[in-house]
Scaffold this active site. Structure first.
Site: not given
Length: 377
Positions: A111, A207
Site C-alpha cells: 500500500c 481498514c
C-alpha cells in the site's frame, strides 16, 4: 516549536506540502508541525476501501470527520480522494493471490509503495505540491544527490520496515515530520494545542480488515479447502479448513484443543505443505521447526536503486522485532537475495518482508520465499 533537522530536511525550495491525513493523532500533529514551520499545507484524506463502507469494522466516515475537525482547528484546507479502485487492483488482488498460494503477505508494505507514495504522490503533484508528507515514524536524508531512508528516533515506533520499497524518485519529495520525536511527545503536543483526537486509539491492521475476525473476512474471498493437520513426526491430529487461513507461528485458532502427547506445550503452526494441502504443527515456542538460520527472498527492492555490497548487516523478518545480525548476498539478475543469521530467527514466514539495515539506514528488502529451519541445517 519542533523543527526539522538535517535528517528530515525538506526537499529544496518546498513551499506547498500536501499531507496524507487519516484522522489519527500522528498525521494531525504532523500537519500542525508543517503549518508552524511556515509551509502552505493541504490535507488529503485517502479513501481506499468501499466494500464495508457502513460496516462496524471500518471507521472511514468517523476518520473523515476527525480530519475535517483537525484541519479546521489548525487552519488548513483539506480534501478527500477515492483510491478504492487503485487499492483493489494494486494491493488487494495481490493480497488474495498470496494467501491463495499459501503465503502470508503484508499489504501495508505494498500500500505504501503503490498507493500512499504513488497514487497519492501523483495526485498531490497535480494539486501543485512541492512535496508530500505523512505521519509515518521515519526520516529521510538528502546526501550527495541521493536520498536515504532512516529509522525514526523513536525506535519503538519506527515504520521504515513498511517503507522499504520506496524508490529514490518517491523519497525525493517526501517529508516525515515525526521522524525526530517520540510518540509520547506527539500526544503531548496534540493535547497542548487542543486537538480533539489527542487520545484517539492508534489504528491496528488495515481498514478492509480492521478489528473483525480475520478468518471470517478471508472466507468471503477464498474457498475453504480442508486437509490434514500433522505433527512434525507425521502423525495426523486433526483437520484444517484451508492453508490460507493459517500462518507460521500461529498459536490460537488451530483447533486442536489441547495437548496430544501430554507435555502441555502449546501447538504452533510450523509449516504449510501447499502441494499436499497439509498443515504441520509443533509443540513449544522454541521447537526447531520454528527456528531458521537462513532465508531466501525475491522481488528485491533497494532504496539506492542497486543492491548493497555483500557482507554483514542487520535485518528484520517481521515488524516489531529487534534487528538481528546477518550476512547478506544478492543475485541482482533475478532480484533475489539470501540472509544468514548467527542467531536463529523465529517463524520466518514466506510472504512477509525481510528488510535490510546498515545501522539506522534502511537499505531495502524483499519478499521472503523460503527459509531453512534448524531441523534442516
Amino acid at each position: 516549536m519542533t523543527s526539522l533537522n538535517s535528517s528530515s530536511n525538506p526537499p529544496s525550495q518546498a513551499k506547498k506540502v500536501v499531507i496524507g491525513m487519516s484522522g489519527g493523532v500522528d498525521s494531525s500533529v504532523a500537519a500542525w508541525m508543517l503549518k508552524q514551520q511556515g509551509f502552505e499545507v493541504v490535507g488529503l484524506f485517502m479513501k481506499n476501501w468501499e466494500d464495508d463502507d457502513n460496516d462496524e469494522y471500518c471507521s472511514a466516515r468517523q476518520d473523515w470527520l476527525d480530519v475535517v475537525s483537525v484541519a479546521d482547528m489548525i487552519g488548513i484546507d483539506v480534501e478527500a480522494v477515492n483510491f478504492a479502485a487503485e487499492y483493489r487492483e494494486r494491493v488487494f488482488a495481490d493480497f488474495l493471490r498470496e494467501y491463495a498460494a499459501g503465503r502470508t503477505p503484508n499489504p501495508d508494505v505494498l500500500c505504501n509503495a503503490e498507493i500512499k507514495f504513488k497514487a497519492f504522490l501523483d495526485h498531490a503533484m497535480s494539486l501543485g505540491a512541492d512535496a508530500i508528507a505523512t505521519g509515518h515514524y521515519a526520516r529521510v536524508r538528502h546526501q550527495g544527490g541521493k536520498v536515504q531512508l532512516l529509522k525514526a528516533v523513536d525506535v519503538s515506533k519506527d515504520q521504515s520496515y513498511f517503507l522499504h520499497r520506496l524508490t529514490q524518485q518517491q523519497l525525493a519529495n517526501v517529508m516525515f515530520p515525526l521522524g525526530e520525536i517520540p510518540k509520547t511527545e506527539v500526544r503531548k503536543i496534540a493535547e497542548k494545542i487542543g486537538l480533539h483526537n489527542a487520545k484517539k486509539k492508534d489504528s491496528t491492521g488495515i481498514c478492509f480488515i480492521g478489528e473483525r475476525p480475520f478468518r471470517e473476512f478471508l472466507n468471503r474471498y477464498l474457498p475453504r479447502v480442508p486437509g490434514p493437520i500433522k505433527t512434525t513426526e507425521g502423525k495426523t491430529v486433526g483437520e484444517h479448513m484451508g492453508l490460507a487461513f493459517f500462518t507460521l507461528g500461529q498459536r490460537k485458532g488451530i483447533g486442536l484443543g489441547g495437548s496430544q502427547d501430554g507435555n502441555g506445550d502449546a501447538w504452533y503452526v510450523a509449516r504449510k505443505d501447499v502441494p499436499n494441502n497439509t498443515l504441520y504443527v509443533a509443540q513449544g515456542h522454541e521447537h526447531s521447526w520454528l527456528l531458521a538460520h537462513r532465508l531466501s527472498a525475491m522481488d528485491a527492492s533497494w532504496i539506492s536503486g542497486v543492491a548493497p555490497t555483500p557482507g554483514n548487516y542487520s535485518a528484520k523478518t517481521r515488524y516489531r522485532q529487534a534487528d538481528s545480525a546477518c550476512t547478506f548476498s544478492a543475485n541482482e539478475e533475478v532480484l533475489s537475495f539470501d540472509l544468514s543469521f548467527p542467531d536463529a530467527q523465529w517463524a520466518v514466514t514466506p510472504g512477509q518482508s525481510a528488510v535490510l539495515y546498515d545501522g539506522d539506514i534502511c537499505l531495502g528488502g524483499g519478499i521472503i520465499s523460503s527459509s531453512v529451519a534448524s531441523i534442516d541445517v
